[in-house]
Motif scaffolding. Structure first.
Motif, PDB file in Angstrom:
ATOM      1  N   VAL A   1     -41.692   6.213 -28.872  1.00 33.69           N
ATOM      2  CA  VAL A   1     -42.780   5.623 -28.098  1.00 33.69           C
ATOM      3  C   VAL A   1     -43.328   6.675 -27.140  1.00 33.69           C
ATOM      4  CG1 VAL A   1     -43.444   3.743 -26.561  1.00 33.69           C
ATOM      5  CG2 VAL A   1     -41.639   3.378 -28.229  1.00 33.69           C
ATOM      6  N   TYR A   2     -44.659   6.841 -27.134  1.00 29.50           N
ATOM      7  CA  TYR A   2     -45.318   7.828 -26.289  1.00 29.50           C
ATOM      8  C   TYR A   2     -46.445   7.168 -25.509  1.00 29.50           C
ATOM      9  CZ  TYR A   2     -42.703  10.983 -29.213  1.00 29.50           C
ATOM     10  OH  TYR A   2     -41.692  11.620 -29.866  1.00 29.50           O
ATOM     11  N   ALA A   3     -46.577   7.549 -24.242  1.00 31.29           N
ATOM     12  CA  ALA A   3     -47.585   6.955 -23.373  1.00 31.29           C
ATOM     13  C   ALA A   3     -48.989   7.412 -23.737  1.00 31.29           C
ATOM     14  CB  ALA A   3     -47.280   7.303 -21.921  1.00 31.29           C
ATOM     15  N   GLY A   4     -49.155   8.652 -24.116  1.00 30.82           N
ATOM     16  CA  GLY A   4     -50.479   9.175 -24.437  1.00 30.82           C
ATOM     17  C   GLY A   4     -50.781   9.120 -25.919  1.00 30.82           C
ATOM     18  N   ALA A   5     -51.869   9.778 -26.297  1.00 32.20           N
ATOM     19  CA  ALA A   5     -52.298   9.784 -27.697  1.00 32.20           C
ATOM     20  C   ALA A   5     -51.633  10.899 -28.502  1.00 32.20           C
ATOM     21  CB  ALA A   5     -53.809   9.929 -27.779  1.00 32.20           C
ATOM     22  N   GLU A   6     -51.014  11.876 -27.827  1.00 32.95           N
ATOM     23  CA  GLU A   6     -50.379  12.982 -28.545  1.00 32.95           C
ATOM     24  C   GLU A   6     -48.921  12.657 -28.830  1.00 32.95           C
ATOM     25  OE1 GLU A   6     -51.903  13.700 -25.445  1.00 32.95           O
ATOM     26  OE2 GLU A   6     -53.801  14.088 -26.436  1.00 32.95           O
ATOM     27  N   HIS A   7     -48.448  13.149 -29.985  1.00 29.39           N
ATOM     28  CA  HIS A   7     -47.039  12.991 -30.343  1.00 29.39           C
ATOM     29  C   HIS A   7     -46.611  14.200 -31.168  1.00 29.39           C
ATOM     30  CE1 HIS A   7     -47.846  11.943 -34.589  1.00 29.39           C
ATOM     31  NE2 HIS A   7     -48.953  11.409 -34.099  1.00 29.39           N
ATOM     32  N   PRO A   8     -45.321  14.562 -31.138  1.00 34.26           N
ATOM     33  CA  PRO A   8     -44.855  15.757 -31.853  1.00 34.26           C
ATOM     34  C   PRO A   8     -44.437  15.505 -33.293  1.00 34.26           C
ATOM     35  CG  PRO A   8     -43.126  14.949 -30.442  1.00 34.26           C
ATOM     36  CD  PRO A   8     -44.318  14.066 -30.205  1.00 34.26           C
ATOM     37  N   HIS A   9     -44.858  14.401 -33.883  1.00 34.72           N
ATOM     38  CA  HIS A   9     -44.406  14.053 -35.231  1.00 34.72           C
ATOM     39  C   HIS A   9     -45.504  14.179 -36.280  1.00 34.72           C
ATOM     40  CE1 HIS A   9     -40.779  12.592 -33.356  1.00 34.72           C
ATOM     41  NE2 HIS A   9     -41.524  11.893 -32.524  1.00 34.72           N
ATOM     42  N   ALA A  10     -46.443  15.076 -36.060  1.00 31.44           N
ATOM     43  CA  ALA A  10     -47.542  15.262 -37.012  1.00 31.44           C
ATOM     44  C   ALA A  10     -47.052  15.854 -38.331  1.00 31.44           C
ATOM     45  CB  ALA A  10     -48.613  16.148 -36.411  1.00 31.44           C
ATOM     46  N   ALA A  11     -45.961  16.600 -38.301  1.00 36.67           N
ATOM     47  CA  ALA A  11     -45.430  17.232 -39.516  1.00 36.67           C
ATOM     48  C   ALA A  11     -44.892  16.194 -40.509  1.00 36.67           C
ATOM     49  CB  ALA A  11     -44.323  18.214 -39.159  1.00 36.67           C
ATOM     50  N   GLN A  12     -44.531  15.011 -40.019  1.00 39.70           N
ATOM     51  CA  GLN A  12     -44.014  13.958 -40.901  1.00 39.70           C
ATOM     52  C   GLN A  12     -45.124  13.162 -41.583  1.00 39.70           C
ATOM     53  OE1 GLN A  12     -42.585  14.611 -37.878  1.00 39.70           O
ATOM     54  NE2 GLN A  12     -40.715  15.433 -38.745  1.00 39.70           N
ATOM     55  N   ASN A  13     -46.370  13.425 -41.252  1.00 39.74           N
ATOM     56  CA  ASN A  13     -47.525  12.720 -41.807  1.00 39.74           C
ATOM     57  C   ASN A  13     -47.372  11.200 -41.719  1.00 39.74           C
ATOM     58  OD1 ASN A  13     -48.803  15.140 -42.522  1.00 39.74           O
ATOM     59  ND2 ASN A  13     -47.663  15.216 -44.458  1.00 39.74           N
ATOM     60  N   PRO A  14     -47.327  10.645 -40.496  1.00 40.98           N
ATOM     61  CA  PRO A  14     -47.164   9.200 -40.391  1.00 40.98           C
ATOM     62  C   PRO A  14     -48.393   8.451 -40.890  1.00 40.98           C
ATOM     63  CG  PRO A  14     -47.507  10.154 -38.235  1.00 40.98           C
ATOM     64  CD  PRO A  14     -47.412  11.292 -39.214  1.00 40.98           C
ATOM     65  N   LYS A  15     -48.118   7.339 -41.598  1.00 43.43           N
ATOM     66  CA  LYS A  15     -49.209   6.493 -42.099  1.00 43.43           C
ATOM     67  C   LYS A  15     -49.600   5.500 -41.013  1.00 43.43           C
ATOM     68  CE  LYS A  15     -46.854   6.522 -46.500  1.00 43.43           C
ATOM     69  NZ  LYS A  15     -46.015   5.699 -47.354  1.00 43.43           N
ATOM     70  N   PRO A  16     -50.894   5.231 -40.834  1.00 44.76           N
ATOM     71  CA  PRO A  16     -51.295   4.245 -39.822  1.00 44.76           C
ATOM     72  C   PRO A  16     -50.882   2.835 -40.250  1.00 44.76           C
ATOM     73  CG  PRO A  16     -53.203   5.093 -40.996  1.00 44.76           C
ATOM     74  CD  PRO A  16     -52.021   5.857 -41.483  1.00 44.76           C
ATOM     75  N   LEU A  17     -50.393   2.080 -39.277  1.00 46.97           N
ATOM     76  CA  LEU A  17     -49.954   0.710 -39.513  1.00 46.97           C
ATOM     77  C   LEU A  17     -50.839  -0.207 -38.695  1.00 46.97           C
ATOM     78  CD1 LEU A  17     -47.649  -0.635 -41.101  1.00 46.97           C
ATOM     79  CD2 LEU A  17     -46.328  -0.645 -39.006  1.00 46.97           C
ATOM     80  N   GLU A  18     -51.549  -1.104 -39.347  1.00 48.89           N
ATOM     81  CA  GLU A  18     -52.474  -1.998 -38.654  1.00 48.89           C
ATOM     82  C   GLU A  18     -51.755  -3.237 -38.150  1.00 48.89           C
ATOM     83  OE1 GLU A  18     -55.638  -1.638 -37.724  1.00 48.89           O
ATOM     84  OE2 GLU A  18     -55.445   0.399 -38.435  1.00 48.89           O
ATOM     85  N   ILE A  19     -52.187  -3.698 -36.995  1.00 48.12           N
ATOM     86  CA  ILE A  19     -51.619  -4.899 -36.386  1.00 48.12           C
ATOM     87  C   ILE A  19     -52.535  -6.067 -36.650  1.00 48.12           C
ATOM     88  CG2 ILE A  19     -50.827  -5.936 -34.229  1.00 48.12           C
ATOM     89  CD1 ILE A  19     -49.213  -3.475 -35.090  1.00 48.12           C
TER      90      ILE A  19
END
Length: 142
Positions: free
Chosen positions: A124-142
């Motif tokens: 969980v991150y407060a801002g819009a940046e995160h260090p997990h870009a290398a894992q290519n996360p898929k967007p999950l819609e709510i």
């Protein structure tokens, strides 16, 4: 019907990203908890950790309704006499922006070793940046 037990090396773990900006706290937490438990997979087994990794960004912009900023209270005990400490949602989100989401999702996971292991797959991150870009996360819609 027989329960399928999948070995750790056989299962595929995906990475998902959720943008919590302006979305209700409970809905974000429920979706993240289901993915962490592995309920979105056909091979779901309640007593195994087979869930995916979840990255939540913009946790400081999560929405609560009905004046819950002042009404919702988080409690913990220090272990000492008269050690009950309370803090409102509003003060907690100022001090530790990721904590309300982490506590809410943790409450939706099983108690014990398995739940703590699943909670380790949550980032969980407060801002819009995160260090997990290398894992290519898929967007999950709510």
């Amino acid at each position: 019907m027989k329960t399928i037990f999948v070995k750790d090396y056989e299962q595929k773990r995906d990475w998902y990203i959720i943008d919590a900006a302006g979305k209700p706290l409970g809905r974000v937490a429920a979706k993240a908890a289901a993915v962490l438990r592995g309920k979105n997979k056909a091979t779901y087994t309640p007593n195994q950790e087979m869930g995916d990794f979840v990255v939540i960004i913009n946790a400081d912009k999560v929405a609560v309704s009905g004046g819950k900023e002042q009404k919702m209270v988080y409690r913990h005990h220090t272990g000492f006499v008269r050690g009950l400490r309370t803090v409102t949602f509003e003060k907690l989100i100022e001090k530790k922006p990721a904590e309300p989401l982490t506590l809410t999702i943790g409450g939706m996971l099983p108690n014990g070793r398995l739940g703590r292991k699943m909670l380790g797959n949550l980032k969980v991150y407060a801002g819009a940046e995160h260090p997990h870009a290398a894992q290519n996360p898929k967007p999950l819609e709510i």
